[in-house]
Enzyme design. Structure first.
Site, short mmCIF file in Angstrom:
data_model
loop_
_atom_site.label_atom_id
_atom_site.label_comp_id
_atom_site.label_asym_id
_atom_site.label_seq_id
_atom_site.Cartn_x
_atom_site.Cartn_y
_atom_site.Cartn_z
N GLU A 328 0.85 -1.21 0.00
CA GLU A 328 0.00 0.00 0.00
C GLU A 328 0.88 1.25 0.00
OE1 GLU A 328 -3.77 -1.74 2.53
OE2 GLU A 328 -2.09 -0.94 3.65
N CYS A 419 -10.37 0.33 8.19
CA CYS A 419 -9.85 1.64 8.57
C CYS A 419 -10.44 2.77 7.73
CB CYS A 419 -8.33 1.64 8.45
SG CYS A 419 -7.70 1.03 6.86
#
Length: 682
Positions: A328, A419
């Site tokens: 990521e 998240c």
């Protein structure tokens, strides 16, 4: 009102910053607190309302249904087995409470307040006597989560997220206190922070937190209490970076040489945006905070250099960051692929925080330009129009090919790692605090959002009213209502895109210049103005009822990428105002990847109130590639291209989408699988 409440009312939060009682180093520019800004905006107010009525309740319900709440109950009972996947799942509750706190200040709701208080009581019960709060260990200390290690903070650098959890706790607790005046959540955070400060520091335990945010949270506690130890510990954590030598420095992808954690070199020596994008942008936000509060010039120089690297070489045209799915993370310079673009929604949230701080440091419009690009494109694309479906990653192109693995062609209601939904839940209601800034006699207008702001300028009360239909229309109206005639500077941001700059770098440029100009009038009369750092400076004696009209050109612009961005060679993107557009399958005969946009294409902008909650579409007749597989031929035929704002894609089922359009045929994908799939129920 307690002395702590008085202090908190005058300190900085993501959306609040007032004058401190004591003279200390700090940001030169302070945002106008979100509690002093009331929205009446057709674009943002419905989103904030949806966030309050749908997103936040859905997030709380999903925290209940997925046992995130149960983890706290079991930690209080010291009985059971950790019931979710990740040790950072505690933060989904913290972030949703933060969003609820902001919302309660905007939309009082006794039922929501009671629910939040009950949740906070469960968090308090789960906290250990010395302040430690981490359900993944407390439930069963003899058998903690595998990522946690056998003792506290043993795996903090790599896996445990103990300090990450603490950082979100601090951010949420300060927001809750600011919005409600209650101390119940803040008390929990301070108890935990006191433990952290007692454990970590010079001559004590040292670590570079694996997932940054504790640094930002500690700064907020410092502002809320004035206790220097919180700022000192935040700086200590920053200073630990670059000291870890336990991984293979030859690893090419940065996973083992520290780049993934922004830990390969000291923060003052870092020059590029690197590693996991969310962690990085939280770190850079904290660097800005500490630089502002301590006057640390090397730290300021480092964060300035990193920002320039990001906007010059590692930033998508939609405002997305973190191009590489593996880790990521930020890729190499100019590594901005379309078909594998990652662009985590949390990274866009973090980018908003970072650019707000950069504006406060420097007072330059380019930071608000980036913030606006992120907000209107790569951030709100992360949530569906229903308010309860989300993208974790935000694609730049979706191909409907059986041979190509897509990223995320459709939003989901929740994720095992959720998240992003809860990060959006906390950002949206704080938005009013990003609209204005103030430095002495200078009042900055950064975002064009209809509503009313109540300011104090030269010790005079001043009401500033915005009226517009932005981002669909470029006509902006500001009515200035001082309590009595007063002299100050109104600085209205003239966006880079309205001044001929697609970006504050050469990463993206407009394909052709524009003859259209920005026009400014005061009380109906054309007004000359000085442009300072991207702001039109309107300096005068202001009287009640003075009206400023600003007209921004809203033509359709073609955007081209720097030649080093290989995936975008020979292609253009479409922009109108702050919005980046895309083509999606429902509007384009079931496909999107076969459309060409030559220089001769002429676009018409039309507002469609019936489409996607109301959007302006762009249409043009363009060549479309048609493949006749049976005959083995390829030809182009005229077709109407309809483009919609990028943020609104994927609200009508799965199918093709593209942001970048080739100007001519370069290659052809032969697609044999059906182009349109029915929407799956979430």
């Amino acid at each position: 009102m307690s002395s702590l409440r008085v202090l908190l009312a005058a300190v900085f939060l993501p959306a609040a910053f007032g004058a401190r009682a004591q003279a200390v180093a700090d940001y030169p520019i302070r945002p106008v607190p979100f509690t002093q800004v009331k929205l009446a905006d057709n674009f943002w107010l419905p989103r904030l309302k949806t966030n309050t009525e749908v997103t936040i309740p859905a997030s709380f319900q999903r925290c209940e249904a997925t046992s995130r709440v149960k983890n706290f109950e079991m930690a209080a009972a010291k009985s059971g087995k950790f019931a979710t996947t990740f040790p950072f799942d505690d933060t989904d509750i913290y972030k949703t409470i933060e969003g609820a706190a902001y919302s309660l200040s905007l939309y009082p709701d006794e039922h929501l307040k009671e629910y939040v208080d009950a949740l906070i009581a469960k968090v308090a019960a789960a906290q250990e006597p010395d302040g430690y709060l981490y359900t993944a260990r407390t439930i069963d200390p003899a058998h903690p989560h595998p990522w946690a290690g056998s003792t506290r903070w043993e795996k903090e650098r790599e896996l445990s997220h103990e300090l990450y959890n603490a950082g979100h706790l601090y951010e949420a607790a300060v927001a809750h206190y600011q919005a409600t005046g209650q101390k119940n959540f803040l008390t929990i955070a301070l108890k935990n922070a006191d433990l952290v400060c007692a454990i970590f520091g010079p001559g004590k335990r040292a670590v570079a937190p694996g997932h940054e945010i504790v640094e930002m949270g500690l700064v907020k506690l410092y502002r809320a209490t004035g206790q220097a130890k919180y700022l000192q510990t935040a700086k200590f954590f920053l200073d630990q970076r670059g000291q870890f030598k336990g991984y293979d420095a030859k690893s090419p992808d940065g996973w083992r040489n520290g780049q993934y954690w922004q830990d390969d070199k000291a923060v003052v020596d870092q020059k590029e945006a690197e590693g996991h994008a969310v962690r990085a942008e939280y770190l850079y936000s904290a660097m800005a905070d500490v630089a502002a509060l301590t006057g640390d010039k090397p730290l300021l120089a480092a964060v300035d250099t990193i920002w320039q690297n990001m906007v010059s070489k590692k930033f998508y045209v939609t405002g997305g960051t973190g191009a590489v799915p593996g880790g990521e993370r930020f890729g190499a310079n100019y590594e901005l692929p379309n078909t594998t673009a990652y662009n985590e929604t949390c990274a866009s949230v973090a980018d908003v925080y970072w650019n707000q701080r950069m504006f406060q440091l420097h007072g330059e419009a380019k930071y608000a330009d980036i913030l606006e690009k992120v907000l209107y494109n790569g951030l709100i694309s992360g949530v569906g129009l229903d308010g309860k479906s989300f993208f974790y990653s935000n694609a730049m192109q979706v191909k409907n090919s059986a041979s190509y693995a897509q990223t995320e062609p459709a939003r989901a209601g929740w994720f095992d790692c959720s998240c992003c939904p809860t990060n959006l839940a906390r950002l949206f209601p704080a938005l009013p605090g990003y609209i204005y800034g103030q430095h002495e006699r200078d009042v900055y207008v950064n975002l064009f959002v209809s509503g009313t702001a109540d300011l104090q300028v030269n010790k005079q009360r001043v009401q500033l009213v915005q009226q517009n239909n932005y981002p669909w229309d470029g006509g902006l109206k500001f009515t200035v209502n001082p309590a009595s005639t007063t002299d100050f500077n109104l600085l209205v941001r003239i966006p880079g895109w309205a001044r001929g700059e697609a970006m504050p770098s050469n990463l993206y440029t407009f394909a052709a210049p524009s003859a259209e100009k920005v026009a400014v009038k005061i009380n109906g009369k054309p007004t000359a103005y000085t442009l300072r750092n991207g702001y039109a400076v309107l300096a005068r004696q202001w009287h009640k009822g003075d009206v400023v009209d600003v007209t921004l050109p809203m033509e359709v612009r073609r955007v081209v990428a720097n030649a080093h961005v290989q995936d975008d060679l020979g292609k253009v993107a479409l922009q109108r105002g702050p919005l980046i557009y895309c083509a999606e399958w429902p509007d384009n005969q079931g496909k999107a990847g076969n459309l060409l946009v030559p220089a001769s294409a002429s676009f018409i902008a039309t507002f469609r109130p019936d489409l996607l909650n109301g959007v302006t579409t762009l249409t043009a007749t363009v060549p479309a590639v048609r493949v006749d597989e049976a005959a083995g031929t390829v030809q182009t035929v005229p077709q109407t291209l309809t483009a919609i704002p990028y943020y609104a894609w994927a609200n009508r089922g799965k199918g093709e989408m593209t942001v970048w359009f080739p100007a001519k045929v370069v290659d052809v994908d032969v697609v044999t699988r059906p182009a349109v799939q029915k929407e799956e129920k979430k």
